[in-house]
Design an enzyme around this catalytic site. Structure first.
Site, PDB file in Angstrom:
ATOM      1  N   LYS A  62       0.807  -1.217   0.000  1.00 18.19           N
ATOM      2  CA  LYS A  62       0.000   0.000   0.000  1.00 18.19           C
ATOM      3  C   LYS A  62       0.848   1.277   0.000  1.00 18.19           C
ATOM      4  O   LYS A  62       0.320   2.363  -0.261  1.00 18.19           O
ATOM      5  CB  LYS A  62      -0.939   0.008   1.206  1.00 18.19           C
ATOM      6  N   SER A 293      -3.148 -11.989   4.662  1.00 18.90           N
ATOM      7  CA  SER A 293      -3.643 -11.976   3.283  1.00 18.90           C
ATOM      8  C   SER A 293      -2.678 -12.698   2.349  1.00 18.90           C
ATOM      9  O   SER A 293      -3.097 -13.290   1.340  1.00 18.90           O
ATOM     10  CB  SER A 293      -3.884 -10.543   2.807  1.00 18.90           C
TER      11      SER A 293
END
Length: 478
Positions: A62, A293
């Site tokens: 991110k 994840s």
């Protein structure tokens, strides 16, 4: 770059091929992350590569979109000097925005669902971001839903910029212009499939657009947690009701505007337990510490690889560092509480003992140890009571109220009271239960405001608290 080596003290050679002169800023380290081939897993006929986005300075993929969204907002005038950035985030986008935005002088306000790991929250606050916690059990349209709450805060705050990673075009652009070209170059232009998750949709859409232009053979594969609506929608064309899942950062209860699902060629729904086991295997087999994840992505990538009948080159991601999940994915007791650990079931009270003395997991204290030691052990282990063991034999229980009753009083002498032995404060009149008893035996114990002490014959097994019972009932309700 050709390999460079130079002699080191002791005669060893140091490989200098990855070294560069100093960078001007840590932000210059965003992107250009390495790729590693996984060789310790069964990948069928395929070769499986994993791109270490955990190597970004904020520890996740991110960072790329944070840099891109802030730059685009500055360029457009949506974000002005000294302004405020507001975002709804599972943690990592917020970390990226804080990493990029705070050195630039921006105020960062982040709305975070309450299922996020404590490490992420601590990291955000340490960076200087303002964190607003909200519920993770409500959906879009609810006033406490994290995206709706962030949008409302931004609308009410003069000069605020709502980053909105879910619809901001600078999000997929970051992956189309940096992540995609990096992968293509690192794998020599030969990429058969890329396995991604969808949180905001930027990775899928940006990479999908890049490879559609530069490598049409490359398939985009979706890794989705069970409970998310995205993989079922791709498989059936129908929008199902969202469930719940434990994995952080990917999976959705709606289709984000940035997620172009038409780019997906294959989708897998991965159970939480499989994701957790996979990411732990990634650490134990390959030495790569990754977040939850990444376990979902790895599981889907392995399934895809094993289904292929011809050799293919497949790449997936370490989306973020496992350092952010040490209190969750890599905590055996947390996994057991969530029902995500492989545990033998007995059908009696043993199933509720989270820290078994038989396996050496019980946190305990000796009768001659100080109350200060007992207090410290409770705090470090996040428990409210400790069994008191003398040469392996249970002689008492000491809890928070016992310690408080002993150390409370005048300031003079308080330190001496903290250093008093545990035996002076513990409860030694113990009511015990046998391991083969049923759950019904617990309620009378809890009605007396006691903790359940479980024995198997004469052997101490462990303790059961109200929280242990609640966790057990919650797991059985699923």
């Amino acid at each position: 770059m050709s390999e460079q080596r130079q002699p080191a003290p002791g005669g060893a050679d140091i490989n200098l091929s990855r070294l560069r002169p100093p960078y001007a800023s840590v932000l210059d380290l965003i992107g250009q992350t390495p790729i590693v081939e996984l060789t310790k897993f069964d990948t069928g006929k395929c070769r499986l590569f994993i791109k270490l986005e955990s190597q970004n300075p904020g520890g996740s993929i991110k960072d790329r979109i944070a840099l891109s969204m802030i730059a685009a907002a500055e360029k457009s005038g949506a974000l002005k000097r000294g302004g405020t950035i507001v975002e709804a985030t599972a943690g990592n986008t917020g970390l990226g925005l804080a990493q990029v935005g705070i050195p630039k002088g921006y105020r960062i306000i982040l709305v975070v669902p309450d299922k996020m790991s404590r490490e992420k929250i601590q990291h955000l606050r340490a960076l200087g971001a303002e964190v607003r916690m909200t519920r993770s059990d409500v959906g879009k349209g609810h006033p406490e839903y994290y995206q709706d709450m962030a949008e409302k805060i931004a609308a009410e705050l003069p000069g605020a910029f709502y980053a909105n990673q879910f619809a901001n075009p600078a999000n997929p652009l970051a992956h189309e212009t940096t992540t995609g070209p990096e992968i293509f170059s690192q794998l020599g232009g030969d990429v058969d499939a890329v396995v991604v998750g969808v949180g905001s949709g930027g990775t899928l859409t940006g990479l999908g657009r890049y490879f559609a232009k530069h490598s049409p053979k490359t398939e985009m594969v979706l890794a989705d947690p069970v409970g998310s609506v995205l993989a079922p929608l791709i498989k059936t064309g129908k929008m199902e009701e969202a469930g719940s899942w434990t994995v952080e950062g990917i999976g959705e209860d709606f289709v984000p505007p940035n997620a172009d699902l038409s780019l997906v060629k294959k989708a897998y729904s991965i159970p939480d337990k499989q994701s957790m086991l996979a990411v732990r295997d990634l650490l134990s087999k390959e030495g790569i510490l990754a977040g939850s994840s990444s376990g979902t992505l790895l599981s889907a990538a392995l399934r895809y690889c094993r289904e292929q009948t011809v050799p293919k080159r497949v790449v997936t991601f370490v989306c973020d560092s496992g350092n952010k999940y040490l209190s969750k994915v890599f905590d055996d007791f947390w996994l057991a509480e969530q029902g995500l650990a492989e545990q033998e079931q007995h059908g009696d009270l043993r199933d509720l003992v989270m820290r078994s003395h038989r396996t050496g997991d019980t946190v305990w204290v000796g009768p001659e140890e100080s109350l200060l030691n007992a207090y410290g052990r409770m705090r470090r282990s996040d428990v409210s009571q400790l069994p008191v063991l003398d040469q392996g034999r249970l002689v008492g229980i000491v809890d928070e109220s016992d310690i408080l009753a002993k150390v409370d009083g005048p300031y003079d002498g308080r330190w001496d009271r903290f250093n008093a032995p545990v035996r002076t404060a513990m409860t030694s009149n113990l009511h015990t239960l046998q391991a083969n008893q049923t759950l019904d035996a617990l309620l009378p114990v809890f009605d007396r405001n006691e903790v359940a002490i479980v024995f198997d014959g004469d052997e101490f097994i462990g303790l059961i608290t109200r929280i242990d019972l609640i966790n057990h009932l919650r797991r059985r309700a699923k």
